[in-house]
Design an enzyme around this catalytic site. Structure first.
Site, PDB file in Angstrom:
ATOM      1  N   CYS A 379       0.770  -2.075   0.416  1.00 11.70           N
ATOM      2  CA  CYS A 379       0.856   0.284  -0.131  1.00 11.70           C
ATOM      3  C   CYS A 379       0.688   1.111  -0.220  1.00 11.70           C
ATOM      4  O   CYS A 379       1.263   2.258  -0.842  1.00 11.70           O
ATOM      5  CB  CYS A 379      -0.939  -0.077   1.062  1.00 11.70           C
ATOM      6  SG  CYS A 379      -2.091   1.026   0.655  1.00 11.70           S
ATOM      7  N   LEU A 380       0.864   2.612   1.336  1.00  9.84           N
ATOM      8  CA  LEU A 380       1.962   3.358   0.945  1.00  9.84           C
ATOM      9  C   LEU A 380       3.134   2.824   0.970  1.00  9.84           C
ATOM     10  O   LEU A 380       3.825   3.475   0.156  1.00  9.84           O
ATOM     11  CB  LEU A 380       2.032   3.633   2.155  1.00  9.84           C
ATOM     12  CG  LEU A 380       2.543   4.841   2.601  1.00  9.84           C
ATOM     13  CD1 LEU A 380       2.129   6.489   1.932  1.00  9.84           C
ATOM     14  CD2 LEU A 380       2.514   5.858   4.307  1.00  9.84           C
ATOM     15  N   HIS A 515      -3.088  -4.796   0.130  1.00  9.95           N
ATOM     16  CA  HIS A 515      -3.130  -5.622   1.679  1.00  9.95           C
ATOM     17  C   HIS A 515      -3.112  -7.484   0.723  1.00  9.95           C
ATOM     18  O   HIS A 515      -3.820  -7.851   1.644  1.00  9.95           O
ATOM     19  CB  HIS A 515      -3.782  -5.545   2.226  1.00  9.95           C
ATOM     20  CG  HIS A 515      -3.525  -4.152   3.066  1.00  9.95           C
ATOM     21  ND1 HIS A 515      -2.531  -3.580   3.960  1.00  9.95           N
ATOM     22  CD2 HIS A 515      -4.243  -2.340   2.484  1.00  9.95           C
ATOM     23  CE1 HIS A 515      -2.540  -1.672   4.107  1.00  9.95           C
ATOM     24  NE2 HIS A 515      -3.757  -1.477   3.641  1.00  9.95           N
ATOM     25  N   GLU A 517      -1.131  -9.218   3.229  1.00  8.70           N
ATOM     26  CA  GLU A 517      -1.662  -9.785   4.145  1.00  8.70           C
ATOM     27  C   GLU A 517      -2.551 -10.162   5.176  1.00  8.70           C
ATOM     28  O   GLU A 517      -2.765 -10.824   5.374  1.00  8.70           O
ATOM     29  CB  GLU A 517      -0.513  -8.952   4.801  1.00  8.70           C
ATOM     30  CG  GLU A 517      -2.113  -7.617   6.029  1.00  8.70           C
ATOM     31  CD  GLU A 517      -1.418  -6.901   4.988  1.00  8.70           C
ATOM     32  OE1 GLU A 517      -2.007  -5.146   5.507  1.00  8.70           O
ATOM     33  OE2 GLU A 517      -1.479  -6.349   3.451  1.00  8.70           O
TER      34      GLU A 517
END
EC number: 6.3.4.2
Length: 545
Positions: A379-380, A515, A517
């Protein structure tokens, strides 16, 4: 299908592990061939955790359908195959909001709106709706018995116990049985008082799961059974363990699943925990270890990155290595530079919001790129990698994201104003939109470019991963960045948004806007995490060689 409900409450203290206990019981029941789901009822007034501070609440777990939920739902998905959705988590705030909306519409025909029956009826509807279509629904009540915030939820499940009957409901209560070193024994009085509190509001627990740092002796179990009016076989000892994945076997060894199935009159096969035994074996027998530096801004509370932590551990299982996570504050990187990044086998920059520490994350990406150190951006973490590349390789001096610098000369990352959801509908947001519930959320299809590390990791030309972000790569800079050597290895379903980037001549420099995860489990892993940890292990071998 007749759904049975198991209600899980907690007493004495918070953080006893209700979510892990609920997920572990669900895993055993699933191993017996049952279709199981789990719900979390949170007593706070927020509509959802979406705008809550990660350092207070921990991570926000995103479901496939885009719900921003409690981190316990991550535990649920890691333990069972059932995918969670927005029906699996609701808060006091959401219940009150929906009831008040109905009142404004006139749905209650002028009635005086009260906690009982209007709020409790709304809670019961949510519970019954969430359990529909499953053999067993496990419902975890957040908070601790005795908290004023939890009372509407407790009253609701009390009513469900009466309405559905003993054949379809079971109450499981977690308590603390502490060991006092001075006395040399465990103390059952806190459990007795917790059960007394629960019974005072009309709920008699059927099962007691007693938490502690050691197993509870048989004579103490008998004492708890006598004073709490619970069958002795239903007093379950759950001691601290070095791996949460050992808990299903601990509960099964004490017959909890057998007690549940007999209570509900369900005939099913014996539980096969072979997959969990394999997980435990791999966890206990690594052939090496790697150190991953996680560069973030919420590192004072590791639960802020709970799913990332677990995904790294899962990737370690698939690579037969133990993963040591070194948490590095991105502001410390800003102050000390490469000094705090030395000795790592890989760098991971997770998601986040806000300007604080962002230059430290950009520096970490630069360090990994220049030193051929495996890098994984989430993401970021993808955005800072792209900003770093734009500044130092593509020659775009001052490149930045408009999230952090509105007047940047090169806005290589900007606000998404319009995007397609998985169902094909167009979503929009603007600078003045609310923060809560206005991000690109949930599962999205990603096209993977042939010949890239991303495609090799997934062994496919598409993947589906979950998103939670407001900013994206500015397509106006794609050509210039590609000419400088950056590979856009993943694109959205309409091929309009950049989902993944990577560097072709680097051992592992891969980053995604999504994401990954959230889809990692100990039994299946997650392709990008497995690839990243494999690259970290290979880097370590090169260094040692």
């Amino acid at each position: 299908m007749t759904t049975r409900y198991i209600f899980v409450t907690g007493g004495v203290v918070s953080s006893l592990g209700k979510g892990i206990a609920a997920a572990s019981l669900a895993a055993i029941l699933e191993a017996r061939g049952l279709n199981v789901t789990i719900m979390k009822l949170d007593p706070y007034i927020n509509l959802d955790p979406g705008t809550m501070s990660p350092t207070q609440h921990g991570e926000v777990f995103v479901t496939e359908d885009g719900a921003e939920t409690d981190l316990d739902l991550g535990h649920y998905e890691r333990f069972i195959r059932t995918k969670m959705n927005r029906r699996n988590n609701f808060t006091t705030g959401r219940i009150y909001s929906e009831v008040l909306r109905k009142e404004r519409r006139g749905d209650y025909l002028g009635a005086t709106i009260q906690v009982i029956p209007h709020i409790t009826n709304a809670i019961k509807e949510k519970v019954l709706d969430g359990g529909e279509g499953h053999d067993v629904a496990i419902v975890e009540i957040g908070g601790t018995v005795g908290d004023i915030e939890s009372l509407p939820f407790l009253e609701s499940i009390r009513q469900l116990g009466v309405e559905l009957g003993r054949e379809r409901t079971l109450f499981m209560h977690l308590t603390l049985v502490p060991f006092l070193g001075a006395a040399g024994e465990v103390k059952t009085k806190p459990t007795q008082h917790s059960v007394k509190e629960l019974r005072s509001i009309g709920i008699a627990p059927d099962v007691l799961v007693c938490r502690g740092d050691r197993a509870i002796p048989a004579n103490e179990k008998a004492k708890i059974s006598l004073f709490c009016n619970v069958e002795e076989r239903a007093v379950i000892s759950l001691k601290d363990v070095d791996s949460i994945y050992k808990i299903p076997a601990l509960l099964k060894a004490q017959g909890l699943d057998e007690l549940v199935t007999k209570r509900f009159g369900i005939e099913c096969k014996e539980a096969d925990l072979h997959e969990w035994e394999q997980v435990i074996y791999q966890e206990a027998n690594p052939t090496g270890d790697v150190t991953i530096g996680m560069v973030g801004k919420y590192i004072e509370l590791p639960d802020a990155y709970k799913s990332v932590n677990e995904a790294l551990k899962h990737a370690g299982l698939f690579n037969r290595v133990s993963v040591n996570i070194k948490y590095i504050d991105s502001q410390t990187v800003e102050a000390k530079g490469e000094e705090v990044l030395e000795g790592l086998d890989g760098i991971l920059v997770p998601g986040g919001f806000g300007e604080r520490g962002v230059e430290g994350k950009i520096f970490a990406a630069k360090y990994a790129r220049e030193n051929n150190l495996p890098y994984f951006g989430i993401c970021l973490g993808m955005q800072v990698a792209l900003i770093e590349f734009a500044r130092h390789v593509a020659g775009l001096e001052g490149a930045h994201s408009t999230e952090f610098q509105k007047e940047t000369p090169h806005p290589v990352v900007g606000l998404i104003t319009e995007w397609l959801n998985e169902d094909g509908n167009v979503e929009q947001r603007h600078e003045t939109s609310d923060l809560g519930g206005t991000m690109r959320l949930g599962a999205q299809l990603c096209h993977l470019e042939e010949g890239t590390k991303a495609a090799a990791a997934y062994q496919a030309n598409t993947c589906v991963e979950r998103h939670r972000h407001r900013y994206e790569v500015n397509n106006n800079y794609k050509d210039r960045l590609e000419k400088a050597g950056l590979v856009f290895s993943g694109l959205s379903s309409d091929r309009q948004l950049v989902e993944m980037i990577e560097l072709p001549n680097h051992p592992w420099f891969v980053a995604g806007q999504f994401h990954p995860e959230f889809t990692s489990t100990p039994r299946d892993g997650q392709p990008l995490f497995v690839g990243f940890v494999a690259a970290a292990a290979a880097h370590q071998k090169r260094d040692l060689g």
